[in-house]
Design a protein around this motif. Sequence first.
Motif, PDB file in Angstrom:
ATOM      1  N   UNK A  24       0.813  -1.218   0.000  1.00 26.04           N
ATOM      2  CA  UNK A  24       0.000   0.000   0.000  1.00 26.04           C
ATOM      3  C   UNK A  24       0.847   1.270   0.000  1.00 26.04           C
ATOM      4  N   UNK A  25       2.104   1.156  -0.418  1.00 22.03           N
ATOM      5  CA  UNK A  25       2.962   2.333  -0.506  1.00 22.03           C
ATOM      6  C   UNK A  25       2.336   3.352  -1.454  1.00 22.03           C
TER       7      UNK A  25
ATOM      8  N   UNK B  84      -1.978   6.979 -12.056  1.00 22.73           N
ATOM      9  CA  UNK B  84      -1.607   8.379 -11.874  1.00 22.73           C
ATOM     10  C   UNK B  84      -0.155   8.670 -12.241  1.00 22.73           C
ATOM     11  N   UNK B  85       0.579   7.622 -12.587  1.00 19.85           N
ATOM     12  CA  UNK B  85       1.978   7.789 -12.980  1.00 19.85           C
ATOM     13  C   UNK B  85       2.148   7.322 -14.418  1.00 19.85           C
TER      14      UNK B  85
ATOM     15  N   UNK C 180       8.613   1.783 -15.890  1.00 20.11           N
ATOM     16  CA  UNK C 180       9.906   1.332 -16.405  1.00 20.11           C
ATOM     17  C   UNK C 180      10.955   1.338 -15.299  1.00 20.11           C
ATOM     18  N   UNK C 181      10.982   2.395 -14.506  1.00 18.44           N
ATOM     19  CA  UNK C 181      11.969   2.502 -13.426  1.00 18.44           C
ATOM     20  C   UNK C 181      11.758   1.398 -12.396  1.00 18.44           C
ATOM     21  N   UNK C 182      10.520   1.101 -12.119  1.00 21.34           N
ATOM     22  CA  UNK C 182      10.209   0.004 -11.198  1.00 21.34           C
ATOM     23  C   UNK C 182      10.709  -1.324 -11.771  1.00 21.34           C
TER      24      UNK C 182
ATOM     25  N   UNK D 219      11.780   5.131  -2.218  1.00 20.00           N
ATOM     26  CA  UNK D 219      12.703   5.861  -3.083  1.00 20.00           C
ATOM     27  C   UNK D 219      12.100   6.095  -4.466  1.00 20.00           C
ATOM     28  N   UNK D 220      11.340   5.142  -4.954  1.00 19.16           N
ATOM     29  CA  UNK D 220      10.633   5.360  -6.215  1.00 19.16           C
ATOM     30  C   UNK D 220       9.608   6.486  -6.067  1.00 19.16           C
ATOM     31  N   UNK D 221       8.941   6.514  -4.915  1.00 18.26           N
ATOM     32  CA  UNK D 221       7.969   7.567  -4.657  1.00 18.26           C
ATOM     33  C   UNK D 221       8.611   8.942  -4.623  1.00 18.26           C
ATOM     34  N   UNK D 222       9.836   9.009  -4.100  1.00 21.15           N
ATOM     35  CA  UNK D 222      10.563  10.287  -4.071  1.00 21.15           C
ATOM     36  C   UNK D 222      10.980  10.702  -5.482  1.00 21.15           C
ATOM     37  N   UNK D 223      11.264   9.710  -6.322  1.00 20.90           N
ATOM     38  CA  UNK D 223      11.687   9.997  -7.690  1.00 20.90           C
ATOM     39  C   UNK D 223      10.492  10.384  -8.576  1.00 20.90           C
ATOM     40  N   UNK D 224       9.321   9.843  -8.237  1.00 23.65           N
ATOM     41  CA  UNK D 224       8.113  10.117  -9.034  1.00 23.65           C
ATOM     42  C   UNK D 224       6.988  10.646  -8.142  1.00 23.65           C
ATOM     43  N   UNK D 225       7.189  11.836  -7.560  1.00 26.05           N
ATOM     44  CA  UNK D 225       6.129  12.396  -6.722  1.00 26.05           C
ATOM     45  C   UNK D 225       5.000  12.936  -7.611  1.00 26.05           C
ATOM     46  N   UNK D 226       3.793  12.797  -7.128  1.00 26.73           N
ATOM     47  CA  UNK D 226       2.671  13.391  -7.839  1.00 26.73           C
ATOM     48  C   UNK D 226       2.703  14.895  -7.630  1.00 26.73           C
ATOM     49  N   UNK D 227       2.535  15.657  -8.678  1.00 24.65           N
ATOM     50  CA  UNK D 227       2.520  17.106  -8.521  1.00 24.65           C
ATOM     51  C   UNK D 227       1.251  17.522  -7.769  1.00 24.65           C
TER      52      UNK D 227
END
Length: 230
Positions: free
Chosen positions: A35-36, A46-47, A53-55, A221-229
């Motif tokens: 549930x991250x 939403x991404x 791809x990064x995942x 860390x993925x969440x930090x790299x792809x934050x929702x605006x």
Amino acid sequence: MDATATAPHTSAPTPTPFSTLIRVASHAQHTEAETSSFMSDLLGGRLGVDAYTRYTEQLWFVYRALESASETLRNDPVAGPFIQPELARTAQLERDLAHLRGGSDWQEGLVPLPATAAYAARVEECARTWPGGFVAHHYTRYLGDLSGGQIIRDKAEKTWGFERKGDGVRFYVFEEITNPAAFKRGYRELLDAVAADDLEKQRIIDECKRAFDFNGAVFRELGEEFPLSA
């Protein structure tokens, strides 16, 4: 008269199967990883495909660590029974990454996140030094792929237009496993029969929790790299 003939029959309680113990004990960490915010945003559409791809890139580092140990552990009494060729994912990941990253030079510039590097290093360490720990990581990854991984495949196909079970989502397609439910039952039977005493089983459970924590760190860390605006 023999007193034992009329004594009430009592039987020892049936011990809880190890597969149940490991599932229940790791439930909280499993739920937290699942549930991250990154995975919720990815599955919620939403991404973009760049996040997917990064995942997928991160998965390649982890599965390369898991599967490069297959040959050396194949005859190990603890880990050996879990080494099953129909589970192998590295080749499928490489095919997906060639599709996602534009061809045969897909490895160019490919780097793991710090959390992924730590995760892969721990898998490699267990593979070298502790077969029981390797089993914990093996269980955490492959049973998840056979279950929740199918939700990710379905979402990816619908969100980014990948061909059904085709390039881009082949990682989630286990072509050699025709009955996933039966396969998972068999896998749990292997867990129940694992060559380990109670103390070692507890260590395996603790490593399973640690594996989910590694997953959670990768998602953060993925969440930090792809934050929702905002």
